[in-house]
Design a protein around this motif. Structure first.
Motif, PDB file in Angstrom:
ATOM      1  N   VAL A  93      47.489  25.638  56.185  1.00  0.00           N
ATOM      2  CA  VAL A  93      48.907  25.270  56.183  1.00  0.00           C
ATOM      3  C   VAL A  93      49.220  24.363  57.377  1.00  0.00           C
ATOM      4  CG1 VAL A  93      51.204  26.210  56.593  1.00  0.00           C
ATOM      5  CG2 VAL A  93      49.748  27.225  54.854  1.00  0.00           C
ATOM      6  N   VAL A  94      48.643  24.678  58.515  1.00  0.00           N
ATOM      7  CA  VAL A  94      48.846  23.862  59.717  1.00  0.00           C
ATOM      8  C   VAL A  94      48.045  22.566  59.640  1.00  0.00           C
ATOM      9  CG1 VAL A  94      48.521  23.785  62.218  1.00  0.00           C
ATOM     10  CG2 VAL A  94      49.319  25.890  61.132  1.00  0.00           C
ATOM     11  N   ALA A  95      46.837  22.660  59.086  1.00  0.00           N
ATOM     12  CA  ALA A  95      45.926  21.509  59.067  1.00  0.00           C
ATOM     13  C   ALA A  95      46.418  20.385  58.168  1.00  0.00           C
ATOM     14  CB  ALA A  95      44.537  21.953  58.629  1.00  0.00           C
ATOM     15  N   LEU A  96      47.117  20.716  57.084  1.00  0.00           N
ATOM     16  CA  LEU A  96      47.552  19.680  56.135  1.00  0.00           C
ATOM     17  C   LEU A  96      48.385  18.585  56.809  1.00  0.00           C
ATOM     18  CD1 LEU A  96      48.276  21.913  53.036  1.00  0.00           C
ATOM     19  CD2 LEU A  96      46.707  19.962  53.104  1.00  0.00           C
ATOM     20  N   PRO A  97      49.498  18.911  57.468  1.00  0.00           N
ATOM     21  CA  PRO A  97      50.253  17.835  58.126  1.00  0.00           C
ATOM     22  C   PRO A  97      49.525  17.287  59.357  1.00  0.00           C
ATOM     23  CG  PRO A  97      51.242  19.961  58.623  1.00  0.00           C
ATOM     24  CD  PRO A  97      50.188  20.206  57.596  1.00  0.00           C
ATOM     25  N   GLN A  98      48.791  18.145  60.063  1.00  0.00           N
ATOM     26  CA  GLN A  98      48.102  17.685  61.269  1.00  0.00           C
ATOM     27  C   GLN A  98      47.054  16.633  60.948  1.00  0.00           C
ATOM     28  OE1 GLN A  98      46.309  20.597  63.810  1.00  0.00           O
ATOM     29  NE2 GLN A  98      48.173  20.941  64.976  1.00  0.00           N
ATOM     30  N   THR A  99      46.214  16.897  59.964  1.00  0.00           N
ATOM     31  CA  THR A  99      45.133  15.958  59.653  1.00  0.00           C
ATOM     32  C   THR A  99      45.681  14.610  59.196  1.00  0.00           C
ATOM     33  OG1 THR A  99      44.943  16.938  57.446  1.00  0.00           O
ATOM     34  CG2 THR A  99      43.422  17.730  59.122  1.00  0.00           C
ATOM     35  N   SER A 125      27.958  27.060  66.224  1.00  0.00           N
ATOM     36  CA  SER A 125      27.675  28.358  66.840  1.00  0.00           C
ATOM     37  C   SER A 125      28.866  29.312  66.766  1.00  0.00           C
ATOM     38  CB  SER A 125      27.262  28.155  68.296  1.00  0.00           C
ATOM     39  OG  SER A 125      27.090  29.384  68.957  1.00  0.00           O
ATOM     40  N   SER A 126      30.074  28.778  66.984  1.00  0.00           N
ATOM     41  CA  SER A 126      31.260  29.629  67.065  1.00  0.00           C
ATOM     42  C   SER A 126      31.732  30.096  65.695  1.00  0.00           C
ATOM     43  CB  SER A 126      32.395  28.868  67.754  1.00  0.00           C
ATOM     44  OG  SER A 126      33.597  29.605  67.715  1.00  0.00           O
ATOM     45  N   HIS A 127      32.220  31.338  65.629  1.00  0.00           N
ATOM     46  CA  HIS A 127      32.774  31.872  64.386  1.00  0.00           C
ATOM     47  C   HIS A 127      34.202  31.387  64.149  1.00  0.00           C
ATOM     48  CE1 HIS A 127      29.438  34.403  63.444  1.00  0.00           C
ATOM     49  NE2 HIS A 127      29.552  35.148  64.530  1.00  0.00           N
ATOM     50  N   GLN A 128      34.911  31.043  65.222  1.00  0.00           N
ATOM     51  CA  GLN A 128      36.333  30.705  65.091  1.00  0.00           C
ATOM     52  C   GLN A 128      36.653  29.219  65.278  1.00  0.00           C
ATOM     53  OE1 GLN A 128      35.394  33.506  66.974  1.00  0.00           O
ATOM     54  NE2 GLN A 128      36.026  34.947  65.393  1.00  0.00           N
ATOM     55  N   LEU A 129      35.703  28.414  65.722  1.00  0.00           N
ATOM     56  CA  LEU A 129      36.000  27.002  65.993  1.00  0.00           C
ATOM     57  C   LEU A 129      36.373  26.278  64.699  1.00  0.00           C
ATOM     58  CD1 LEU A 129      36.025  24.746  68.169  1.00  0.00           C
ATOM     59  CD2 LEU A 129      33.711  24.173  67.422  1.00  0.00           C
ATOM     60  N   ALA A 130      37.544  25.647  64.695  1.00  0.00           N
ATOM     61  CA  ALA A 130      38.012  24.870  63.541  1.00  0.00           C
ATOM     62  C   ALA A 130      37.834  23.388  63.855  1.00  0.00           C
ATOM     63  CB  ALA A 130      39.475  25.183  63.252  1.00  0.00           C
ATOM     64  N   ARG A 184      44.096  24.774  65.838  1.00  0.00           N
ATOM     65  CA  ARG A 184      43.618  25.433  64.619  1.00  0.00           C
ATOM     66  C   ARG A 184      42.621  26.545  64.935  1.00  0.00           C
ATOM     67  NH1 ARG A 184      43.702  19.925  63.296  1.00  0.00           N
ATOM     68  NH2 ARG A 184      41.430  19.692  63.166  1.00  0.00           N
ATOM     69  N   SER A 185      41.828  26.365  66.000  1.00  0.00           N
ATOM     70  CA  SER A 185      40.881  27.413  66.396  1.00  0.00           C
ATOM     71  C   SER A 185      41.628  28.645  66.898  1.00  0.00           C
ATOM     72  CB  SER A 185      39.943  26.883  67.486  1.00  0.00           C
ATOM     73  OG  SER A 185      39.210  25.772  67.032  1.00  0.00           O
ATOM     74  N   ALA A 186      42.678  28.398  67.687  1.00  0.00           N
ATOM     75  CA  ALA A 186      43.476  29.516  68.204  1.00  0.00           C
ATOM     76  C   ALA A 186      44.147  30.273  67.061  1.00  0.00           C
ATOM     77  CB  ALA A 186      44.526  28.998  69.181  1.00  0.00           C
TER      78      ALA A 186
END
Length: 573
Positions: free
Chosen positions: A33-39, A69-74, A313-315
């Protein structure tokens, strides 16, 4: 086992706990939802159609989550990276091969990152200091906002490349041509975002602002009032693209690719480590390099602009319970579904609305707390931050800001490391027999201790020579104590040798304590051991101060003998 190591998503799927899926899916939906306008907004910053931001949000997110490596990195388009892309693509604007060169830049960024990961150069990101990143990010936020002012105000700028400062000047010169309807749409979007943040930080303010703006454009027909919209977005999966692997194009974009690759890796690893400090996951920087490299190299063939890890997005992934890398993969597929089924509505997104989203993002890029902390805590870091930020804003090329920040960091480090730590002490016996260190004040003691510490190398040799010379005294014994000397080179040893020769020439005794085997070998090779005498060198001892105590006992005995001999000669005379 090797495949599972180098393709982490396979290990995740093999050992996946079904109970984690609900958390991963909720996190993925929220991030999407956040990524759509951000990208889309970041694609505009990069100077391309918003569709390429969506493509990047799909491809880069899926690949980086699978190999990183990270599980949460977007991973996906980011503000700083998009700004750098725009700067390096300026020479190709208007050319037929613009997009082929754009995708070449994406590929080169990925290839550099992948190679650095394979060569296990993960520690290199440590050489770009936190102050440089904070300064660059703050400066980037300012020029991003400046660069979107014309879209927010609905002002058409003159043709040709304009710097962010030129755009601001042009906006004020043409303020009489401002489109108040477009400006109102932009302010409306900003207001929606801020209101949502006030109500609940988890509300997708940017997406709601864009959706309400689209409704206004469609219902009120705002295009007839001169409100510019995004236009047609292809209702399909990311199309295949072929980078322009021309040697001259590679040479032209090589420097830019290197800068983007390093900044991207610093962002990705920094974000991964910050989140890992809370999740206690062990991050492998080299694998993260490989993941980012694979994402950008793969994205180059699927119409994607270069990207990196997104802090926002990662946060959100972490805050909304994302537990495994599958959440990142799901984000990519959710955006893909939106692109396939809802693309016709996206054409009505006003440019002013996206400019409003970018304005809020640009303001958020300026980490006020980090700025205050750096400026108040350390003068050198404050200088580095300010130089980097101002260079980012005013320099003609963005990479010059990174170069300037790193160069200033190294200069200030070398300046500080050029100071030799030399303490001049006198031995004083405590009541329990231990030696107490006491700074020399006033008259010269019979035994003077020169305590050396830290790194003694060619950069600090001049300061070492000055301090040894200034503290040369009438003492009968000089004890050179190598306490805490971690590094010493031949230049510093030559300074010490010159001091020893002067002392021995003045009929003084020189002793050394706390000598490590490594330093002893160097002293031996320079024949300093022969000059001083092996009996006057006391090796490092496991017991703290033991070596200095032995040396001081010997020195005290020598001083007593010298004093007795002097008195005896005086009586005979």
């Amino acid at each position: 086992m090797n495949i599972l190591k180098y393709v982490p998503i396979l290990d995740t799927l093999k050992n996946y706990d079904k109970r984690d899926f609900r958390f991963d899916l909720i996190a993925a939906l929220t991030v999407a939802v956040v990524a759509l306008p951000q990208t889309m907004a970041y694609a505009m910053i990069a100077g391309v159609h918003p569709a390429y931001g969506l493509y990047s949000g799909i491809v880069l997110t899926i690949i980086a989550s699978s190999f990183g490596s990270s599980h949460q990195l977007a991973t996906g388009p980011t503000n700083a990276i998009s700004l750098l892309i725009a700067a390096y693509m300026v020479p190709f604007v208007g050319q037929d091969n613009f997009f082929a060169n754009l995708f070449l830049l994406t590929f080169l960024v990925g290839a550099i990152q992948f190679l650095m990961g394979v060569l296990r150069l993960g520690s290199l990101v440590n050489y770009v200091s936190h102050a440089v990143i904070v300064g660059f990010t703050a400066g980037a936020g300012i020029i991003i906002a400046m660069g979107q002012l014309n879209n927010l105000m609905g002002i058409k700028l003159p043709q040709g490349h304009l710097s962010s400062i030129d755009k601001v000047v042009a906006c004020f010169q043409n303020i009489d041509k401002m489109n108040y309807v477009a400006f109102g749409i932009g302010l409306f979007t900003i207001a929606i975002i801020l209101i949502c943040r006030r109500i609940n930080k988890n509300l997708p303010g940017a997406l709601l602002g864009v959706i309400f703006s689209v409704i206004l454009v469609m219902v009120l027909g705002l295009e007839k009032y001169g409100v510019k919209v995004v236009g047609k977005i292809p209702q399909a999966v990311p199309p295949f693209s072929m980078p322009n692997f021309n040697p001259s194009a590679i040479a032209d974009l090589g420097t830019g690719a290197l800068v983007i690759a390093i900044i991207g890796l610093v962002e990705a690893v920094s974000i991964s480590k910050a989140i890992a400090s809370k999740t206690l996951q062990k991050i492998d920087p080299n694998q993260e390099f490989i993941g980012q490299g694979m994402a950008n190299m793969g994205g180059a063939f699927l119409s994607s602009i270069a990207g990196s890890g997104s802090f926002t997005r990662s946060a959100i992934t972490y805050q909304n319970g994302g537990r495994t890398r599958l959440s990142g993969v799901l984000v990519g597929f959710i955006i893909l579904l939106v692109l396939i089924f809802f693309a016709p509505f996206a054409r009505y997104i006003p440019n002013a609305s996206l400019a409003g989203v970018i304005m809020v993002v640009a303001y958020s890029m300026i980490d006020k707390k980090a700025l205050v902390k750096v400026l108040k805590t350390n003068r050198n870091d404050a200088v580095v931050l300010l130089v980097t930020m101002l260079t980012t804003i005013f320099a003609p090329e963005l990479e010059q800001a990174i170069y300037a920040g790193v160069a200033i960091s190294l200069i200030l480090y070398l300046k500080d490391s050029g100071v030799a730590s030399v303490k001049t002490l006198a031995p004083v016996r405590a009541s329990d027999g231990r030696f107490v260190e006491q700074t020399i004040n006033g008259e010269s003691p019979s035994i003077a201790i020169f305590q050396l510490e830290g790194n003694l190398y060619f950069g600090s040799a001049s300061d070492l020579e000055k301090k040894l010379t200034d503290n040369y005294s009438d003492s009968q014994v000089f004890l050179i104590r190598f306490k805490g000397v971690s590094v010493i080179d031949i230049t510093a040893l030559e300074v010490i040798e010159a001091f020893i020769n002067r002392a021995l020439g003045g009929n003084k005794r020189v002793m050394m304590s706390g000598v490590t085997p490594k330093i002893y070998k160097m002293l031996e090779k320079m024949h300093i051991v022969d000059h001083v005498g092996k009996d006057n060198i006391f090796m490092e001892d496991d017991e703290v101060f033991a070596t200095s105590g032995k040396a001081l006992d010997e020195a005290s005995s020598f001083v007593r003998n010298v004093s007795y001999s002097s008195q005896e000669r005086a009586v005979q005379a």
